[in-house]
Design a protein around this motif. Structure first.
Motif, PDB file in Angstrom:
ATOM      1  N   LYS A   1      17.096  -9.314   1.688  1.00 14.12           N
ATOM      2  CA  LYS A   1      17.526  -9.674   3.027  1.00 14.12           C
ATOM      3  C   LYS A   1      17.069  -8.612   4.038  1.00 14.12           C
ATOM      4  N   PRO A   2      16.854  -9.026   5.299  1.00 14.82           N
ATOM      5  CA  PRO A   2      16.396  -8.070   6.318  1.00 14.82           C
ATOM      6  C   PRO A   2      17.256  -6.814   6.407  1.00 14.82           C
ATOM      7  N   GLN A   3      18.566  -6.983   6.259  1.00 16.89           N
ATOM      8  CA  GLN A   3      19.488  -5.853   6.374  1.00 16.89           C
ATOM      9  C   GLN A   3      19.332  -4.849   5.225  1.00 16.89           C
ATOM     10  N   GLN A   4      18.706  -5.274   4.123  1.00 17.81           N
ATOM     11  CA  GLN A   4      18.529  -4.413   2.954  1.00 17.81           C
ATOM     12  C   GLN A   4      17.144  -3.771   2.902  1.00 17.81           C
ATOM     13  N   MET A   5      16.261  -4.192   3.793  1.00 17.23           N
ATOM     14  CA  MET A   5      14.856  -3.798   3.698  1.00 17.23           C
ATOM     15  C   MET A   5      14.630  -2.291   3.866  1.00 17.23           C
ATOM     16  N   THR A   6      15.225  -1.682   4.867  1.00 19.17           N
ATOM     17  CA  THR A   6      14.996  -0.259   5.120  1.00 19.17           C
ATOM     18  C   THR A   6      15.413   0.592   3.926  1.00 19.17           C
ATOM     19  N   GLU A   7      16.581   0.298   3.371  1.00 14.17           N
ATOM     20  CA  GLU A   7      17.059   1.042   2.200  1.00 14.17           C
ATOM     21  C   GLU A   7      16.108   0.872   1.016  1.00 14.17           C
TER      22      GLU A   7
ATOM     23  N   ALA B   1      12.881 -12.130   7.260  1.00 15.86           N
ATOM     24  CA  ALA B   1      12.834 -12.618   8.641  1.00 15.86           C
ATOM     25  C   ALA B   1      13.066 -11.477   9.620  1.00 15.86           C
ATOM     26  N   GLY B   2      12.253 -11.435  10.673  1.00 17.74           N
ATOM     27  CA  GLY B   2      12.452 -10.463  11.743  1.00 17.74           C
ATOM     28  C   GLY B   2      11.917  -9.070  11.494  1.00 17.74           C
ATOM     29  N   ILE B   3      11.446  -8.788  10.283  1.00 17.19           N
ATOM     30  CA  ILE B   3      10.924  -7.460   9.962  1.00 17.19           C
ATOM     31  C   ILE B   3       9.406  -7.468  10.141  1.00 17.19           C
ATOM     32  N   THR B   4       8.907  -6.749  11.124  1.00 18.95           N
ATOM     33  CA  THR B   4       7.473  -6.760  11.419  1.00 18.95           C
ATOM     34  C   THR B   4       6.682  -5.896  10.437  1.00 18.95           C
ATOM     35  N   THR B   5       5.385  -6.162  10.363  1.00 19.69           N
ATOM     36  CA  THR B   5       4.515  -5.342   9.512  1.00 19.69           C
ATOM     37  C   THR B   5       4.489  -3.912  10.024  1.00 19.69           C
ATOM     38  N   GLU B   6       4.563  -3.744  11.342  1.00 21.39           N
ATOM     39  CA  GLU B   6       4.533  -2.400  11.928  1.00 21.39           C
ATOM     40  C   GLU B   6       5.757  -1.595  11.502  1.00 21.39           C
ATOM     41  N   LYS B   7       6.913  -2.244  11.465  1.00 17.94           N
ATOM     42  CA  LYS B   7       8.144  -1.555  11.077  1.00 17.94           C
ATOM     43  C   LYS B   7       8.049  -1.071   9.636  1.00 17.94           C
ATOM     44  N   ILE B   8       7.463  -1.885   8.770  1.00 23.55           N
ATOM     45  CA  ILE B   8       7.301  -1.497   7.366  1.00 23.55           C
ATOM     46  C   ILE B   8       6.287  -0.368   7.246  1.00 23.55           C
ATOM     47  N   GLU B   9       5.192  -0.470   7.974  1.00 24.32           N
ATOM     48  CA  GLU B   9       4.138   0.560   7.930  1.00 24.32           C
ATOM     49  C   GLU B   9       4.672   1.928   8.357  1.00 24.32           C
TER      50      GLU B   9
ATOM     51  N   ASP C   1       5.097   6.618   6.836  1.00 23.83           N
ATOM     52  CA  ASP C   1       4.571   7.794   7.543  1.00 23.83           C
ATOM     53  C   ASP C   1       3.071   7.751   7.806  1.00 23.83           C
ATOM     54  N   GLY C   2       2.580   6.612   8.236  1.00 26.95           N
ATOM     55  CA  GLY C   2       1.173   6.509   8.603  1.00 26.95           C
ATOM     56  C   GLY C   2       0.197   6.640   7.447  1.00 26.95           C
ATOM     57  N   ASN C   3       0.600   6.269   6.232  1.00 26.31           N
ATOM     58  CA  ASN C   3      -0.292   6.366   5.067  1.00 26.31           C
ATOM     59  C   ASN C   3      -1.222   5.172   4.909  1.00 26.31           C
ATOM     60  N   LYS C   4      -1.316   4.358   5.954  1.00 29.36           N
ATOM     61  CA  LYS C   4      -2.191   3.189   5.960  1.00 29.36           C
ATOM     62  C   LYS C   4      -1.892   2.229   4.803  1.00 29.36           C
ATOM     63  N   ILE C   5      -0.613   1.982   4.609  1.00 26.53           N
ATOM     64  CA  ILE C   5      -0.178   1.060   3.575  1.00 26.53           C
ATOM     65  C   ILE C   5      -0.480  -0.382   3.998  1.00 26.53           C
ATOM     66  N   SER C   6      -1.036  -1.156   3.078  1.00 27.77           N
ATOM     67  CA  SER C   6      -1.331  -2.566   3.355  1.00 27.77           C
ATOM     68  C   SER C   6      -0.045  -3.382   3.312  1.00 27.77           C
ATOM     69  N   VAL C   7       0.174  -4.175   4.364  1.00 31.08           N
ATOM     70  CA  VAL C   7       1.361  -5.035   4.425  1.00 31.08           C
ATOM     71  C   VAL C   7       0.929  -6.445   4.820  1.00 31.08           C
TER      72      VAL C   7
ATOM     73  N   GLY D   1      -0.974  -7.235   8.128  1.00 32.63           N
ATOM     74  CA  GLY D   1      -0.681  -6.099   8.988  1.00 32.63           C
ATOM     75  C   GLY D   1      -1.948  -5.340   9.358  1.00 32.63           C
ATOM     76  N   LYS D   2      -1.774  -4.231  10.022  1.00 28.43           N
ATOM     77  CA  LYS D   2      -2.887  -3.437  10.552  1.00 28.43           C
ATOM     78  C   LYS D   2      -3.862  -2.991   9.474  1.00 28.43           C
ATOM     79  N   HIS D   3      -3.365  -2.673   8.287  1.00 29.74           N
ATOM     80  CA  HIS D   3      -4.217  -2.117   7.236  1.00 29.74           C
ATOM     81  C   HIS D   3      -4.477  -3.095   6.077  1.00 29.74           C
ATOM     82  N   ALA D   4      -3.973  -4.318   6.187  1.00 26.58           N
ATOM     83  CA  ALA D   4      -4.167  -5.307   5.124  1.00 26.58           C
ATOM     84  C   ALA D   4      -5.629  -5.736   5.064  1.00 26.58           C
ATOM     85  N   ARG D   5      -6.179  -5.762   3.869  1.00 30.85           N
ATOM     86  CA  ARG D   5      -7.564  -6.170   3.684  1.00 30.85           C
ATOM     87  C   ARG D   5      -7.660  -7.693   3.574  1.00 30.85           C
TER      88      ARG D   5
END
Length: 266
Positions: free
Chosen positions: A69-75, A95-103, A107-113, A134-138
């Motif tokens: 669930k969105p509320q559990q994502m950060t943890e 729902a509602g969790i953007t690729t940027e928020k996950i990236e 810490d800017g490690n260019k993780i693919s999302v 997302g920004k770094h997804a191939r």
């Protein structure tokens, strides 16, 4: 190819079963972690690998499906942050969790999302899913995710800016249809129709109408074909129009879209 699932509730389980059934992945290629013992017990017979921790599940995985669930994502993300490398791809269905928020959590490690908005009919192989990278997804990673979700229905490639609308239309959409079925039942009861007979007629009517939509004929034309001038259907539709049913429905979808925007701030 190795795939990890973090969370295997209704949607996660549907995706696992769909992937195996469509032969996108074999059970032996899938690792699953979930905190619910009942869910894990049910999965043991399917042949997938059961991980004791999220970190263990993601080890060596090419794709990591985030099915919480969105509320559990950060943890969850904070818990696996040190176990994920930029060679791997995170696939989020929250729902509602953007690729940027996950990236940003990495810490800017260019993780693919790759972000996906599926819906519950995926549980019966008839889902509707929107996919965006997302920004770094191939491109190859996005292509695989599109193929993966095609195993449980139909997919479209969509811009992330449209995901609030996608969430409101297809993500929440099944509930609108179920509410229509509830309203049908209430109407049938008001007319004195036998409950069991009404249930059969209502379910089959909705199923049949949905099947007719596969014809690619415009919904407005399908409606016109059912509506005889001066007939019963016309009387019903006129009542809906006079009471601004369409405006109410559009407003409801807009409310769902607004709530999706609000979830981004959580």
């Amino acid at each position: 190819m190795k795939i990890a699932f973090l969370g295997a509730g209704n949607m996660g389980n549907a995706l696992i079963q769909g992937a195996v059934k469509s032969k996108v992945a074999k059970p032996s290629q899938i690792s699953v972690f979930d905190i619910n013992p009942a869910i894990i017990k049910g999965l043991r017979k399917s042949g997938v690998k059961i991980a004791k921790t999220a970190a263990e599940s993601v080890k060596g995985a090419d794709f990591i499906f985030l099915c919480v669930k969105p509320q559990q994502m950060t943890e969850l993300l904070n818990g696996i942050r040190d176990s994920v490398s930029k060679k791997q791809c995170l696939v989020s269905i929250a729902a509602g969790i953007t690729t940027e928020k996950i990236e940003k959590i990495f810490d800017g490690n260019k993780i693919s999302v790759v972000r996906v908005m599926p819906n519950t009919p995926a549980m019966v192989g008839l889902g509707a899913s929107a996919v965006c990278g997302g920004k770094h997804a191939r491109p190859a990673q996005v292509k695989f995710v599109l193929k993966f979700f095609s195993g449980v229905g139909k997919t479209v490639l969509s811009a992330e800016k449209d995901f609030d609308a996608v969430t409101a239309v297809s993500g929440s959409g099944p509930a609108y249809v179920f509410y229509l079925a509830e309203s049908f039942a209430k109407a049938a009861e008001s007319e004195g129709l036998d409950k069991k007979a009404a249930d059969i007629l209502i379910r089959q009517t909705i199923l049949g109408a949905a099947k007719m939509l596969e014809s690619q004929v415009e919904p407005s034309e399908l409606r016109r074909r059912v509506t005889s001038p001066g007939g019963t259907t016309e009387a019903a539709l006129r009542h809906m129009q006079e009471n601004e049913w369409q405006e109410i429905f559009v407003g409801a979808v807009q409310k769902a879209s607004q709530r999706s925007k609000e979830l981004r701030q959580i």
